[in-house]
Design a protein around this motif. Structure first.
Motif, PDB file in Angstrom:
ATOM      1  N   PRO A  39      -2.080   2.837  10.819  1.00 36.75           N
ATOM      2  CA  PRO A  39      -0.990   3.746  11.214  1.00 36.75           C
ATOM      3  C   PRO A  39       0.296   3.517  10.431  1.00 36.75           C
ATOM      4  CG  PRO A  39      -1.352   2.099  12.927  1.00 36.75           C
ATOM      5  CD  PRO A  39      -2.473   1.967  11.942  1.00 36.75           C
ATOM      6  N   TYR A  40       0.607   2.264  10.090  1.00 37.58           N
ATOM      7  CA  TYR A  40       1.844   1.990   9.358  1.00 37.58           C
ATOM      8  C   TYR A  40       1.836   2.668   7.991  1.00 37.58           C
ATOM      9  CZ  TYR A  40       3.082  -1.615  12.800  1.00 37.58           C
ATOM     10  OH  TYR A  40       3.406  -2.276  13.957  1.00 37.58           O
ATOM     11  N   VAL A  41       0.718   2.537   7.274  1.00 37.08           N
ATOM     12  CA  VAL A  41       0.615   3.152   5.938  1.00 37.08           C
ATOM     13  C   VAL A  41       0.577   4.673   6.056  1.00 37.08           C
ATOM     14  CG1 VAL A  41      -0.837   3.389   3.886  1.00 37.08           C
ATOM     15  CG2 VAL A  41      -0.502   1.137   4.931  1.00 37.08           C
ATOM     16  N   SER A  42      -0.175   5.171   7.023  1.00 33.51           N
ATOM     17  CA  SER A  42      -0.314   6.622   7.185  1.00 33.51           C
ATOM     18  C   SER A  42       1.023   7.286   7.479  1.00 33.51           C
ATOM     19  CB  SER A  42      -1.303   6.931   8.321  1.00 33.51           C
ATOM     20  OG  SER A  42      -2.573   6.404   8.027  1.00 33.51           O
ATOM     21  N   PHE A  43       1.805   6.699   8.363  1.00 33.14           N
ATOM     22  CA  PHE A  43       3.074   7.312   8.745  1.00 33.14           C
ATOM     23  C   PHE A  43       4.210   6.952   7.780  1.00 33.14           C
ATOM     24  CE2 PHE A  43       0.873   7.271  12.917  1.00 33.14           C
ATOM     25  CZ  PHE A  43       0.886   8.642  13.143  1.00 33.14           C
ATOM     26  N   GLY A  44       3.983   5.985   6.918  1.00 31.21           N
ATOM     27  CA  GLY A  44       4.987   5.624   5.928  1.00 31.21           C
ATOM     28  C   GLY A  44       4.864   6.417   4.638  1.00 31.21           C
ATOM     29  N   LEU A  45       3.674   6.961   4.376  1.00 32.33           N
ATOM     30  CA  LEU A  45       3.432   7.675   3.118  1.00 32.33           C
ATOM     31  C   LEU A  45       4.219   8.980   2.968  1.00 32.33           C
ATOM     32  CD1 LEU A  45      -0.380   7.205   2.359  1.00 32.33           C
ATOM     33  CD2 LEU A  45       1.557   6.439   0.997  1.00 32.33           C
ATOM     34  N   LEU A  92       0.825  -1.214   0.000  1.00 32.14           N
ATOM     35  CA  LEU A  92       0.000   0.000   0.000  1.00 32.14           C
ATOM     36  C   LEU A  92       0.859   1.264   0.000  1.00 32.14           C
ATOM     37  CD1 LEU A  92      -2.771  -1.100   2.538  1.00 32.14           C
ATOM     38  CD2 LEU A  92      -2.980  -0.890   0.055  1.00 32.14           C
ATOM     39  N   ILE A  93       1.928   1.268   0.784  1.00 33.67           N
ATOM     40  CA  ILE A  93       2.802   2.444   0.846  1.00 33.67           C
ATOM     41  C   ILE A  93       3.448   2.714  -0.508  1.00 33.67           C
ATOM     42  CG2 ILE A  93       4.958   3.347   1.820  1.00 33.67           C
ATOM     43  CD1 ILE A  93       4.198   1.959   4.454  1.00 33.67           C
ATOM     44  N   VAL A  94       3.997   1.670  -1.128  1.00 32.86           N
ATOM     45  CA  VAL A  94       4.658   1.836  -2.425  1.00 32.86           C
ATOM     46  C   VAL A  94       3.652   2.264  -3.491  1.00 32.86           C
ATOM     47  CG1 VAL A  94       5.841   0.601  -4.278  1.00 32.86           C
ATOM     48  CG2 VAL A  94       6.548   0.255  -1.916  1.00 32.86           C
ATOM     49  N   LEU A  95       2.476   1.651  -3.502  1.00 28.27           N
ATOM     50  CA  LEU A  95       1.459   1.972  -4.505  1.00 28.27           C
ATOM     51  C   LEU A  95       0.996   3.423  -4.389  1.00 28.27           C
ATOM     52  CD1 LEU A  95      -0.481   1.066  -6.748  1.00 28.27           C
ATOM     53  CD2 LEU A  95      -2.079   0.341  -4.951  1.00 28.27           C
ATOM     54  N   PHE A  96       0.590   3.827  -3.178  1.00 29.92           N
ATOM     55  CA  PHE A  96       0.092   5.188  -2.982  1.00 29.92           C
ATOM     56  C   PHE A  96       1.207   6.230  -3.118  1.00 29.92           C
ATOM     57  CE2 PHE A  96      -3.402   3.072  -0.405  1.00 29.92           C
ATOM     58  CZ  PHE A  96      -4.354   3.244  -1.400  1.00 29.92           C
ATOM     59  N   SER A  97       2.417   5.879  -2.687  1.00 32.16           N
ATOM     60  CA  SER A  97       3.542   6.816  -2.827  1.00 32.16           C
ATOM     61  C   SER A  97       3.812   7.087  -4.303  1.00 32.16           C
ATOM     62  CB  SER A  97       4.796   6.250  -2.160  1.00 32.16           C
ATOM     63  OG  SER A  97       4.646   6.144  -0.763  1.00 32.16           O
ATOM     64  N   PHE A  98       3.761   6.033  -5.114  1.00 30.15           N
ATOM     65  CA  PHE A  98       4.005   6.194  -6.548  1.00 30.15           C
ATOM     66  C   PHE A  98       2.928   7.058  -7.199  1.00 30.15           C
ATOM     67  CE2 PHE A  98       3.026   4.519 -10.852  1.00 30.15           C
ATOM     68  CZ  PHE A  98       4.143   5.034 -11.506  1.00 30.15           C
ATOM     69  N   ILE A  99       1.665   6.763  -6.928  1.00 28.02           N
ATOM     70  CA  ILE A  99       0.569   7.499  -7.566  1.00 28.02           C
ATOM     71  C   ILE A  99       0.544   8.960  -7.123  1.00 28.02           C
ATOM     72  CG2 ILE A  99      -1.938   7.659  -7.776  1.00 28.02           C
ATOM     73  CD1 ILE A  99      -2.038   4.608  -7.510  1.00 28.02           C
ATOM     74  N   HIS A 145       5.027   9.128  18.074  1.00 27.40           N
ATOM     75  CA  HIS A 145       4.574   8.576  19.345  1.00 27.40           C
ATOM     76  C   HIS A 145       3.756   9.570  20.157  1.00 27.40           C
ATOM     77  CE1 HIS A 145       8.136   6.101  18.238  1.00 27.40           C
ATOM     78  NE2 HIS A 145       7.274   5.153  18.504  1.00 27.40           N
ATOM     79  N   SER A 146       3.760  10.841  19.750  1.00 29.41           N
ATOM     80  CA  SER A 146       2.902  11.809  20.432  1.00 29.41           C
ATOM     81  C   SER A 146       1.434  11.596  20.076  1.00 29.41           C
ATOM     82  CB  SER A 146       3.321  13.238  20.058  1.00 29.41           C
ATOM     83  OG  SER A 146       3.091  13.481  18.681  1.00 29.41           O
ATOM     84  N   LEU A 147       1.194  10.807  19.023  1.00 25.05           N
ATOM     85  CA  LEU A 147      -0.174  10.540  18.582  1.00 25.05           C
ATOM     86  C   LEU A 147      -0.703   9.198  19.069  1.00 25.05           C
ATOM     87  CD1 LEU A 147       0.181  11.751  14.877  1.00 25.05           C
ATOM     88  CD2 LEU A 147      -0.698  13.032  16.820  1.00 25.05           C
ATOM     89  N   LEU A 148       0.053   8.516  19.910  1.00 24.36           N
ATOM     90  CA  LEU A 148      -0.371   7.201  20.378  1.00 24.36           C
ATOM     91  C   LEU A 148      -1.723   7.237  21.085  1.00 24.36           C
ATOM     92  CD1 LEU A 148       2.886   5.483  21.733  1.00 24.36           C
ATOM     93  CD2 LEU A 148       1.349   4.608  19.968  1.00 24.36           C
ATOM     94  N   VAL A 149      -1.858   8.148  22.030  1.00 25.94           N
ATOM     95  CA  VAL A 149      -3.109   8.219  22.810  1.00 25.94           C
ATOM     96  C   VAL A 149      -4.289   8.629  21.944  1.00 25.94           C
ATOM     97  CG1 VAL A 149      -4.274   9.354  24.739  1.00 25.94           C
ATOM     98  CG2 VAL A 149      -1.895   8.634  24.983  1.00 25.94           C
ATOM     99  N   PRO A 150      -4.189   9.704  21.136  1.00 22.84           N
ATOM    100  CA  PRO A 150      -5.332  10.039  20.258  1.00 22.84           C
ATOM    101  C   PRO A 150      -5.722   8.912  19.314  1.00 22.84           C
ATOM    102  CG  PRO A 150      -3.760  11.855  20.331  1.00 22.84           C
ATOM    103  CD  PRO A 150      -3.117  10.710  21.028  1.00 22.84           C
ATOM    104  N   ILE A 151      -4.733   8.260  18.743  1.00 25.24           N
ATOM    105  CA  ILE A 151      -5.027   7.161  17.820  1.00 25.24           C
ATOM    106  C   ILE A 151      -5.704   6.013  18.557  1.00 25.24           C
ATOM    107  CG2 ILE A 151      -3.949   5.336  16.432  1.00 25.24           C
ATOM    108  CD1 ILE A 151      -1.963   7.406  15.423  1.00 25.24           C
ATOM    109  N   TYR A 152      -5.230   5.710  19.766  1.00 21.04           N
ATOM    110  CA  TYR A 152      -5.854   4.644  20.558  1.00 21.04           C
ATOM    111  C   TYR A 152      -7.317   4.968  20.848  1.00 21.04           C
ATOM    112  CZ  TYR A 152      -7.136   1.858  24.629  1.00 21.04           C
ATOM    113  OH  TYR A 152      -7.793   1.037  25.499  1.00 21.04           O
ATOM    114  N   VAL A 153      -7.605   6.219  21.221  1.00 19.97           N
ATOM    115  CA  VAL A 153      -8.980   6.625  21.536  1.00 19.97           C
ATOM    116  C   VAL A 153      -9.863   6.520  20.299  1.00 19.97           C
ATOM    117  CG1 VAL A 153     -10.435   8.553  22.259  1.00 19.97           C
ATOM    118  CG2 VAL A 153      -8.264   8.124  23.433  1.00 19.97           C
ATOM    119  N   VAL A 154      -9.355   7.013  19.166  1.00 20.34           N
ATOM    120  CA  VAL A 154     -10.130   6.972  17.920  1.00 20.34           C
ATOM    121  C   VAL A 154     -10.407   5.534  17.492  1.00 20.34           C
ATOM    122  CG1 VAL A 154     -10.071   7.497  15.456  1.00 20.34           C
ATOM    123  CG2 VAL A 154      -9.337   9.220  17.106  1.00 20.34           C
TER     124      VAL A 154
END
Length: 285
Positions: free
Chosen positions: A153-159, A92-99, A128-137
Protein backbone atom coordinates in the motif's frame (compact mmCIF):
# COMPACT_ATOMS: atom_id res chain seq x y z
CA UNK A 1 11.12 66.71 1.43
CA UNK A 2 13.70 65.50 3.95
CA UNK A 3 11.01 65.40 6.62
CA UNK A 4 8.80 63.25 4.38
CA UNK A 5 11.70 60.89 3.69
CA UNK A 6 12.41 60.60 7.40
CA UNK A 7 8.75 59.88 8.17
CA UNK A 8 8.68 57.26 5.40
CA UNK A 9 11.77 55.55 6.84
CA UNK A 10 10.24 55.52 10.33
CA UNK A 11 7.00 53.99 9.04
CA UNK A 12 8.95 51.44 7.01
CA UNK A 13 11.05 50.55 10.07
CA UNK A 14 7.97 50.18 12.29
CA UNK A 15 6.33 47.95 9.68
CA UNK A 16 9.47 45.80 9.43
CA UNK A 17 9.62 45.44 13.24
CA UNK A 18 5.93 44.55 13.35
CA UNK A 19 6.28 41.91 10.60
CA UNK A 20 9.37 40.41 12.24
CA UNK A 21 7.55 40.30 15.56
CA UNK A 22 4.71 38.36 13.98
CA UNK A 23 7.16 35.90 12.41
CA UNK A 24 8.99 35.46 15.73
CA UNK A 25 5.72 34.74 17.56
CA UNK A 26 4.69 32.27 14.86
CA UNK A 27 8.11 30.55 15.02
CA UNK A 28 7.93 30.27 18.81
CA UNK A 29 4.44 28.79 18.58
CA UNK A 30 5.89 26.07 16.33
CA UNK A 31 9.03 25.46 18.39
CA UNK A 32 7.50 25.55 21.87
CA UNK A 33 5.60 22.23 21.61
CA UNK A 34 8.87 20.47 20.81
CA UNK A 35 10.67 22.17 23.71
CA UNK A 36 7.76 21.39 26.04
CA UNK A 37 7.81 17.74 24.99
CA UNK A 38 11.58 17.59 25.57
CA UNK A 39 11.62 18.95 29.11
CA UNK A 40 8.38 17.17 30.03
CA UNK A 41 10.03 13.86 29.19
CA UNK A 42 12.55 14.65 31.96
CA UNK A 43 9.78 14.69 34.58
CA UNK A 44 8.24 11.85 36.51
CA UNK A 45 4.51 11.24 36.13
CA UNK A 46 3.60 12.80 39.50
CA UNK A 47 5.62 15.96 38.82
CA UNK A 48 4.09 16.30 35.37
CA UNK A 49 0.54 16.01 36.70
CA UNK A 50 1.29 18.61 39.38
CA UNK A 51 2.62 21.17 36.87
CA UNK A 52 2.10 20.41 33.20
CA UNK A 53 3.78 23.49 31.71
CA UNK A 54 6.48 24.22 34.29
CA UNK A 55 10.13 23.26 33.93
CA UNK A 56 11.28 20.09 35.73
CA UNK A 57 12.60 20.81 39.23
CA UNK A 58 14.47 17.51 39.38
CA UNK A 59 15.25 16.45 35.77
CA UNK A 60 15.62 12.71 35.35
CA UNK A 61 16.26 10.25 32.52
CA UNK A 62 14.22 7.54 34.24
CA UNK A 63 11.59 7.51 31.46
CA UNK A 64 14.23 6.86 28.80
CA UNK A 65 15.88 4.19 30.94
CA UNK A 66 12.57 2.42 31.54
CA UNK A 67 11.64 2.47 27.88
CA UNK A 68 14.99 1.23 26.59
CA UNK A 69 15.43 -1.39 29.30
CA UNK A 70 11.90 -2.82 29.11
CA UNK A 71 11.68 -5.38 26.32
CA UNK A 72 7.89 -5.47 26.57
CA UNK A 73 7.65 -2.19 24.68
CA UNK A 74 9.44 -3.61 21.58
CA UNK A 75 10.45 -0.06 20.70
CA UNK A 76 13.81 -1.00 19.15
CA UNK A 77 12.19 -3.73 17.09
CA UNK A 78 9.45 -1.34 15.97
CA UNK A 79 12.03 1.26 14.91
CA UNK A 80 13.87 -1.39 12.89
CA UNK A 81 10.59 -2.36 11.19
CA UNK A 82 9.82 1.28 10.38
CA UNK A 83 13.32 1.92 9.02
CA UNK A 84 13.17 -1.21 6.84
CA UNK A 85 9.67 -0.51 5.54
CA UNK A 86 10.32 3.19 4.93
CA UNK A 87 13.67 2.62 3.20
CA UNK A 88 12.38 -0.08 0.85
CA UNK A 89 9.22 1.93 0.11
CA UNK A 90 11.21 5.05 -0.76
CA UNK A 91 13.58 3.12 -3.04
CA UNK A 92 10.68 1.54 -4.94
CA UNK A 93 8.64 4.76 -5.13
CA UNK A 94 11.56 6.83 -6.41
CA UNK A 95 12.65 4.14 -8.90
CA UNK A 96 9.19 3.52 -10.39
CA UNK A 97 8.27 7.23 -10.32
CA UNK A 98 11.40 8.04 -12.33
CA UNK A 99 10.89 5.29 -14.92
CA UNK A 100 7.13 5.73 -15.37
CA UNK A 101 7.30 9.53 -15.22
CA UNK A 102 10.00 9.60 -17.89
CA UNK A 103 8.10 7.24 -20.19
CA UNK A 104 4.87 9.23 -19.87
CA UNK A 105 6.73 12.47 -20.60
CA UNK A 106 8.87 11.28 -23.51
CA UNK A 107 7.35 8.18 -25.12
CA UNK A 108 4.21 8.84 -27.17
CA UNK A 109 1.99 5.77 -27.49
CA UNK A 110 -1.70 5.04 -27.69
CA UNK A 111 -3.24 5.41 -24.26
CA UNK A 112 -0.44 7.59 -22.89
CA UNK A 113 -2.77 10.28 -21.55
CA UNK A 114 -5.29 7.71 -20.32
CA UNK A 115 -2.55 5.99 -18.32
CA UNK A 116 -1.38 9.35 -16.95
CA UNK A 117 -4.93 10.27 -15.89
CA UNK A 118 -5.30 6.86 -14.24
CA UNK A 119 -2.25 7.56 -12.08
CA UNK A 120 -3.56 11.03 -11.25
CA UNK A 121 -6.85 9.49 -10.13
CA UNK A 122 -4.86 7.78 -7.40
CA UNK A 123 -4.26 11.22 -5.86
CA UNK A 124 -7.99 11.91 -5.73
CA UNK A 125 -9.14 8.69 -4.06
CA UNK A 126 -9.44 8.96 -0.25
CA UNK A 127 -6.85 6.44 0.88
CA UNK A 128 -8.62 5.43 4.08
CA UNK A 129 -11.80 4.59 2.18
CA UNK A 130 -9.89 1.59 0.82
CA UNK A 131 -8.86 0.20 4.20
CA UNK A 132 -11.56 -2.47 4.38
CA UNK A 133 -11.23 -3.69 0.75
CA UNK A 134 -7.46 -3.85 1.07
CA UNK A 135 -7.73 -5.74 4.37
CA UNK A 136 -10.10 -8.30 2.79
CA UNK A 137 -7.88 -8.76 -0.27
CA UNK A 138 -4.70 -9.11 1.78
CA UNK A 139 -6.32 -11.57 4.18
CA UNK A 140 -7.73 -13.75 1.37
CA UNK A 141 -4.39 -13.72 -0.46
CA UNK A 142 -2.48 -14.59 2.73
CA UNK A 143 -0.15 -11.61 2.52
CA UNK A 144 -1.27 -9.75 5.63
CA UNK A 145 0.89 -9.75 8.76
CA UNK A 146 4.15 -10.19 6.83
CA UNK A 147 7.30 -8.07 6.92
CA UNK A 148 6.60 -6.88 3.37
CA UNK A 149 2.84 -6.29 3.85
CA UNK A 150 3.03 -2.52 4.27
CA UNK A 151 5.29 -2.08 1.24
CA UNK A 152 2.41 -2.77 -1.13
CA UNK A 153 0.00 0.00 0.00
CA UNK A 154 2.81 2.47 0.74
CA UNK A 155 4.32 2.13 -2.75
CA UNK A 156 0.92 2.04 -4.47
CA UNK A 157 -0.34 5.22 -2.83
CA UNK A 158 3.02 6.97 -3.08
CA UNK A 159 3.44 6.48 -6.83
CA UNK A 160 0.72 8.86 -8.17
CA UNK A 161 2.28 11.99 -6.66
CA UNK A 162 5.80 10.83 -7.53
CA UNK A 163 4.87 10.17 -11.17
CA UNK A 164 3.03 13.49 -11.38
CA UNK A 165 6.07 15.44 -10.15
CA UNK A 166 8.64 13.55 -12.24
CA UNK A 167 6.56 13.72 -15.43
CA UNK A 168 6.22 17.48 -15.11
CA UNK A 169 9.92 17.89 -14.35
CA UNK A 170 11.10 15.74 -17.28
CA UNK A 171 9.04 17.90 -19.67
CA UNK A 172 11.23 20.87 -18.70
CA UNK A 173 14.37 19.04 -19.90
CA UNK A 174 15.13 19.85 -23.57
CA UNK A 175 14.66 16.87 -25.90
CA UNK A 176 17.71 18.12 -27.82
CA UNK A 177 19.86 16.95 -24.93
CA UNK A 178 18.82 13.34 -25.51
CA UNK A 179 19.06 13.72 -29.27
CA UNK A 180 22.63 14.98 -28.94
CA UNK A 181 23.48 12.02 -26.71
CA UNK A 182 21.97 9.62 -29.27
CA UNK A 183 24.04 11.22 -32.06
CA UNK A 184 27.15 10.69 -29.93
CA UNK A 185 26.30 6.98 -29.76
CA UNK A 186 24.69 6.84 -26.32
CA UNK A 187 22.18 4.03 -25.88
CA UNK A 188 18.70 4.61 -24.45
CA UNK A 189 19.58 3.03 -21.10
CA UNK A 190 22.83 4.99 -20.87
CA UNK A 191 21.02 8.26 -21.60
CA UNK A 192 18.30 7.45 -19.09
CA UNK A 193 20.55 6.51 -16.16
CA UNK A 194 23.64 8.64 -16.76
CA UNK A 195 22.17 11.84 -18.20
CA UNK A 196 18.49 12.17 -17.30
CA UNK A 197 18.71 10.64 -13.80
CA UNK A 198 21.29 13.14 -12.47
CA UNK A 199 19.27 16.02 -13.94
CA UNK A 200 16.09 14.85 -12.22
CA UNK A 201 17.83 14.44 -8.86
CA UNK A 202 16.17 17.56 -7.32
CA UNK A 203 12.63 16.36 -8.00
CA UNK A 204 13.49 12.81 -6.91
CA UNK A 205 14.78 14.24 -3.63
CA UNK A 206 11.47 16.10 -3.28
CA UNK A 207 9.52 12.87 -3.85
CA UNK A 208 11.68 11.03 -1.33
CA UNK A 209 11.21 13.73 1.32
CA UNK A 210 7.43 13.71 0.99
CA UNK A 211 7.19 9.94 1.14
CA UNK A 212 9.68 9.46 3.98
CA UNK A 213 7.47 11.39 6.39
CA UNK A 214 4.34 9.77 4.99
CA UNK A 215 5.64 6.20 5.40
CA UNK A 216 7.28 6.77 8.79
CA UNK A 217 4.16 8.32 10.34
CA UNK A 218 1.53 6.13 8.64
CA UNK A 219 -0.79 4.53 11.17
CA UNK A 220 -4.06 3.28 9.64
CA UNK A 221 -2.74 0.60 7.29
CA UNK A 222 -0.22 -0.57 9.90
CA UNK A 223 -3.03 -0.91 12.45
CA UNK A 224 -5.32 -2.87 10.13
CA UNK A 225 -2.80 -5.07 8.30
CA UNK A 226 -0.30 -5.83 11.08
CA UNK A 227 -1.30 -7.85 14.14
CA UNK A 228 2.02 -9.46 15.06
CA UNK A 229 3.74 -7.38 17.76
CA UNK A 230 7.18 -8.21 16.34
CA UNK A 231 6.19 -6.62 13.01
CA UNK A 232 4.58 -3.43 14.31
CA UNK A 233 5.93 -0.04 13.27
CA UNK A 234 6.68 3.03 15.36
CA UNK A 235 3.16 4.56 15.33
CA UNK A 236 1.74 1.28 16.64
CA UNK A 237 4.43 0.98 19.30
CA UNK A 238 3.56 4.43 20.67
CA UNK A 239 0.00 3.31 21.42
CA UNK A 240 1.38 1.08 24.19
CA UNK A 241 2.08 4.14 26.33
CA UNK A 242 -1.57 5.19 26.46
CA UNK A 243 -3.74 3.39 29.01
CA UNK A 244 -7.50 2.94 28.98
CA UNK A 245 -8.15 5.22 31.96
CA UNK A 246 -4.85 7.05 32.44
CA UNK A 247 -1.68 7.74 30.48
CA UNK A 248 1.94 8.19 31.48
CA UNK A 249 2.55 11.30 29.40
CA UNK A 250 6.23 11.87 30.30
CA UNK A 251 7.04 8.31 29.27
CA UNK A 252 4.98 8.73 26.12
CA UNK A 253 6.85 11.92 25.25
CA UNK A 254 10.19 10.20 25.84
CA UNK A 255 9.13 7.41 23.48
CA UNK A 256 8.05 9.96 20.86
CA UNK A 257 11.40 11.74 21.05
CA UNK A 258 13.26 8.44 20.66
CA UNK A 259 11.21 7.47 17.60
CA UNK A 260 11.54 10.95 16.10
CA UNK A 261 15.33 10.95 16.38
CA UNK A 262 16.10 9.12 13.07
CA UNK A 263 13.97 11.57 11.06
CA UNK A 264 15.45 14.60 12.85
CA UNK A 265 19.01 13.33 12.31
CA UNK A 266 18.20 12.65 8.66
CA UNK A 267 16.85 16.16 8.21
CA UNK A 268 19.86 17.90 9.75
CA UNK A 269 22.30 15.64 7.89
CA UNK A 270 20.73 16.38 4.49
CA UNK A 271 19.11 19.77 5.16
CA UNK A 272 20.96 21.42 2.26
CA UNK A 273 19.89 18.78 -0.24
CA UNK A 274 16.34 18.80 1.14
CA UNK A 275 15.97 22.57 0.71
CA UNK A 276 17.48 22.48 -2.80
CA UNK A 277 15.19 19.62 -3.77
CA UNK A 278 12.07 21.33 -2.44
CA UNK A 279 12.93 24.62 -4.19
CA UNK A 280 13.78 22.96 -7.50
CA UNK A 281 10.69 20.80 -7.32
CA UNK A 282 8.47 23.80 -6.65
CA UNK A 283 9.96 25.82 -9.49
CA UNK A 284 10.22 23.18 -12.21
CA UNK A 285 7.66 20.63 -11.06
Amino acid sequence: MKKDNGTHRIRKGILAVFMNLILIIFSLSCIFPMIWMLYSSLKEKRAFNADIVGLPKNPTLINYIRILSNSDYHLGESMFNSVRTTTLSIILIVLFSFIVGYILARVHFKGNRALYVMFLMGMLIPIHSLLVPIYVVFKNCGISDRWYTLLLPYVSFGLPMGIFLVEGYVKTIPVSLEEAAAIDGSSFSNTLWRIILPITKPILVTVAIIQIFSCWNEFSFALVLIKNVSLQTVPLALTQFKGQFASDYPKQMAAMLITMSPIVILYFAFSKQIIEGMVAGAVKG
